[in-house]
Design an enzyme around this catalytic site. Sequence first.
Site, short mmCIF file in Angstrom:
data_model
loop_
_atom_site.label_atom_id
_atom_site.label_comp_id
_atom_site.label_asym_id
_atom_site.label_seq_id
_atom_site.Cartn_x
_atom_site.Cartn_y
_atom_site.Cartn_z
N ALA A 100 2.30 4.15 9.22
CA ALA A 100 2.78 3.37 8.06
C ALA A 100 2.07 3.86 6.81
O ALA A 100 1.10 4.63 6.90
CB ALA A 100 2.48 1.89 8.27
N LYS A 101 2.54 3.46 5.68
CA LYS A 101 1.84 3.72 4.42
C LYS A 101 2.35 2.71 3.41
O LYS A 101 3.50 2.26 3.51
CB LYS A 101 2.15 5.14 3.91
CG LYS A 101 1.10 5.71 3.00
CD LYS A 101 -0.06 6.26 3.80
CE LYS A 101 -1.12 6.88 2.95
NZ LYS A 101 -2.12 7.55 3.79
N GLY A 102 1.51 2.36 2.44
CA GLY A 102 1.96 1.39 1.44
C GLY A 102 1.44 1.75 0.07
O GLY A 102 0.58 2.62 -0.07
#
Length: 415
Positions: A100-102
């Site tokens: 994931a990444k945000g």
Amino acid sequence: MEQPAYQAALKSAAQMLSRSDAELDKLMTPDRIIQADIAVQLDGGETVFFPALRVQHNSARGPYKGGIRFHSQVDVDEVKILASLMTWKCAVVDIPFGGAKGGVKVDPKKLSQLELERLTRGYVQAFVKHIGPNQDVPAPDINTNEQTMAWMMDEYSRIKGHQMHDFVTGKPIALFGSKGRELATSLGGKFILDLMIEHFKITKRPIQVAIQGIGNVGGGLAKLLGLDPRYKLVAISDSQGGIYRPTGLEVAEVFEHKKTTGSLAGFHYSHDITNAELLELDVDVLIPAALEDQITADNADHVKAKLILELANNPITASGDAILNNRGIPVVPDILANAGGVTVSYFEWAQNRQGWYWEEGEVNGRLQKSMLAAGQKVIKISEEKKVSLRVAAFLLSLERVDQAMHLRGKLVGHN
Ligand code: NAD
């Protein structure tokens, strides 16, 4: 945006494993993109909205895992690439996480500490349904740090009504972060560098190394190289440019100079160089440790290094990578070379869940074991299948992710 090297490698690996286009498409598409506008009351009383997102790529092997960046140029396509890289990286080192990444589109330098704290807590409130220690475990990234993680952990615990240290990694040690996390990416990279030097029989001593970037990762590796007589750091840079001294730079003095002058330029007995020049120096090892898209079709022909270790994420484009491959310059891919950080993040999560904390020596010993196991497997696949280290790393991670998806009944159409 040029195609990143990993997409071409993933495609080659999928073809070698006889995966259909539909399967490849599924593996390349994120599971979920969640977006929100975060309302932050500024110190003056005015309320401002900051666009924020979380991209969850794949959770076949475990909870999603990845950093959150605060940057004015956060862009959904870039975050999708970085989320996907996390999936493959966690699989290469065989840790039980997905990718994931945000990010939040904000210039954090324009916010006060209190405003940053409100923004960080707002991020947790906005995404709380989708993140958590069994769902999606955030970590620091560009312009976020251990203080950001402390606020996140506190906000999540407040919302849930009980202490949840395992919600984020990269916390301060005083809030039960892991010993060894700060240097983990650099140390993991050093273990892999030592392995590759041996594998490619680079026998010259000392080995001349140029590092682009003197931040957490590049600076950490520079310090480790300074302790190992087999290596000599000859060039290093920051966003303003770099310095080069063919006879070697005294690492501690370089840091002192940057601390006192705010810049690398003008370091004694060295040449000031640009970042573009650093990438083309006649050295044994080149280590991009700053930004993406640094080696492209425009400069790959001019690279003179005998080995490249990707400590930054995505520093080489697909066309740059193809040129380096044709020229026989081995590239140790990011998903292997910089996986030490997420490996120790996994150790942090595991320690938090156990409520039992390890000494730094134990953390580093386990890191070494994980990195060497992954590195040796990638080398073996690369030799057996006669493919680049990047394609080999994707063959390894794709098989692991693919197998997990297949066992869960999420991929059909192959045995
Ligand atoms: P950092 O912010 O601490 O350091 C970045 C460095 O890049 C600084 O020295 C900065 O001066 C330099 N830089 C910025 N703009 C530049 C430019 N235009 N040209 C050349 N240099 C420039 O970041 P970091 O944590 O060291 O991360 C560096 C890279 O490593 C990123 O790609 C990051 O995603 C990747 N990475 C970091 C970790 C980690 O644990 N920190 C883990 C895996 C991958």
